[in-house]
Write a protein that holds these residues in place. Sequence first.
Motif, PDB file in Angstrom:
ATOM      1  N   ASP A  86       0.801  -1.222   0.000  1.00 14.15           N
ATOM      2  CA  ASP A  86       0.000   0.000   0.000  1.00 14.15           C
ATOM      3  C   ASP A  86       0.838   1.277   0.000  1.00 14.15           C
ATOM      4  O   ASP A  86       0.384   2.313  -0.507  1.00 14.15           O
ATOM      5  CB  ASP A  86      -0.931   0.013   1.221  1.00 14.15           C
ATOM      6  N   LEU A  87       2.032   1.239   0.575  1.00 17.19           N
ATOM      7  CA  LEU A  87       2.872   2.434   0.692  1.00 17.19           C
ATOM      8  C   LEU A  87       4.157   2.219  -0.097  1.00 17.19           C
ATOM      9  O   LEU A  87       4.963   1.350   0.251  1.00 17.19           O
ATOM     10  CB  LEU A  87       3.198   2.719   2.165  1.00 17.19           C
ATOM     11  N   TRP A  88       4.375   3.005  -1.125  1.00 14.75           N
ATOM     12  CA  TRP A  88       5.522   2.789  -2.013  1.00 14.75           C
ATOM     13  C   TRP A  88       6.853   2.956  -1.299  1.00 14.75           C
ATOM     14  O   TRP A  88       7.864   2.346  -1.662  1.00 14.75           O
ATOM     15  CB  TRP A  88       5.452   3.753  -3.206  1.00 14.75           C
ATOM     16  N   TRP A  89       6.876   3.796  -0.250  1.00 15.22           N
ATOM     17  CA  TRP A  89       8.132   4.097   0.430  1.00 15.22           C
ATOM     18  C   TRP A  89       8.419   3.161   1.605  1.00 15.22           C
ATOM     19  O   TRP A  89       9.511   3.199   2.175  1.00 15.22           O
ATOM     20  CB  TRP A  89       8.101   5.537   0.965  1.00 15.22           C
ATOM     21  N   TYR A  90       7.470   2.315   1.967  1.00 14.20           N
ATOM     22  CA  TYR A  90       7.608   1.521   3.189  1.00 14.20           C
ATOM     23  C   TYR A  90       8.754   0.519   3.087  1.00 14.20           C
ATOM     24  O   TYR A  90       9.519   0.330   4.045  1.00 14.20           O
ATOM     25  CB  TYR A  90       6.295   0.800   3.492  1.00 14.20           C
ATOM     26  N   ASP A  91       8.881  -0.116   1.952  1.00 16.47           N
ATOM     27  CA  ASP A  91       9.960  -1.083   1.754  1.00 16.47           C
ATOM     28  C   ASP A  91      11.320  -0.403   1.852  1.00 16.47           C
ATOM     29  O   ASP A  91      12.285  -0.983   2.367  1.00 16.47           O
ATOM     30  CB  ASP A  91       9.798  -1.756   0.392  1.00 16.47           C
ATOM     31  N   HIS A  92      11.410   0.843   1.364  1.00 13.03           N
ATOM     32  CA  HIS A  92      12.667   1.582   1.452  1.00 13.03           C
ATOM     33  C   HIS A  92      13.034   1.848   2.909  1.00 13.03           C
ATOM     34  O   HIS A  92      14.206   1.741   3.302  1.00 13.03           O
ATOM     35  CB  HIS A  92      12.559   2.908   0.694  1.00 13.03           C
ATOM     36  N   LEU A  93      12.031   2.198   3.710  1.00  9.04           N
ATOM     37  CA  LEU A  93      12.265   2.470   5.127  1.00  9.04           C
ATOM     38  C   LEU A  93      12.769   1.229   5.851  1.00  9.04           C
ATOM     39  O   LEU A  93      13.773   1.279   6.593  1.00  9.04           O
ATOM     40  CB  LEU A  93      10.972   2.962   5.770  1.00  9.04           C
ATOM     41  N   THR A  94      12.097   0.098   5.650  1.00  7.96           N
ATOM     42  CA  THR A  94      12.484  -1.114   6.372  1.00  7.96           C
ATOM     43  C   THR A  94      13.850  -1.629   5.906  1.00  7.96           C
ATOM     44  O   THR A  94      14.629  -2.139   6.707  1.00  7.96           O
ATOM     45  CB  THR A  94      11.430  -2.218   6.197  1.00  7.96           C
ATOM     46  N   HIS A  95      14.142  -1.479   4.620  1.00  8.03           N
ATOM     47  CA  HIS A  95      15.454  -1.906   4.134  1.00  8.03           C
ATOM     48  C   HIS A  95      16.562  -1.046   4.724  1.00  8.03           C
ATOM     49  O   HIS A  95      17.640  -1.555   5.072  1.00  8.03           O
ATOM     50  CB  HIS A  95      15.505  -1.848   2.600  1.00  8.03           C
TER      51      HIS A  95
END
Length: 212
Positions: A86-95
């Motif tokens: 749902d959030l395009w930036w969420y994966d970037h944050l967790t990585h």
Amino acid sequence: MRWRLPPNVGSLAAGGMRLAIAGILGVGLATLNASIVINAAGALAITYLPAFLSRDWGIRLSPSLTLWVTAAVLLHALGMLGLYDDLWWYDHLTHTLSAMLVAAVGYAATRAVDEYSDAVYLPHRFLFVFILTFTLAVGVLWEVLEFFTRLAADYFGIEAVLVQYGLSDTIVDLVFDTVGALIVALFGTKTLSGVVDALHQRLEDARTERPQ
């Protein structure tokens, strides 16, 4: 200046995050979602790592580091509820957060060995490069694991435990892995000095206890 939290605040916050992860695990069990269950169970286990290190290895993490570890795995567990989609930036944050943890582990272990052994000398410039290289190497291994997990899930017709969206996603993930490593290399080494000292002392104790 090191980032420090009062012990009670850090413990309460980490405990609250652990309860949240347990709640996510409950959601996974209630909905029979294997990916949520496996990721939440793994995250919950990792939250007990600081206590394990303190009890069995004598390595005490500061409240801020404990909070850092717990927050990283909580965010990943939350992502499995749908935030990754749902959030395009969420994966970037967790990585980025996960890469910071990997970089911290690599730095602390390597620096402790450097202080422990007279035969090892690691200049600060080398440590900077090592943190980046080590983090990216682990990141590549993780991406390979995600890829084969996805293939296995497609083959058996089940939901993938890990999320992988293709080559472009892998490249972007590695970019944010690099960002996390740079943050630790540039700003996090002082915060990790206590862990380095504890690991170094553990190595010294092991050498003392070793039969001559």
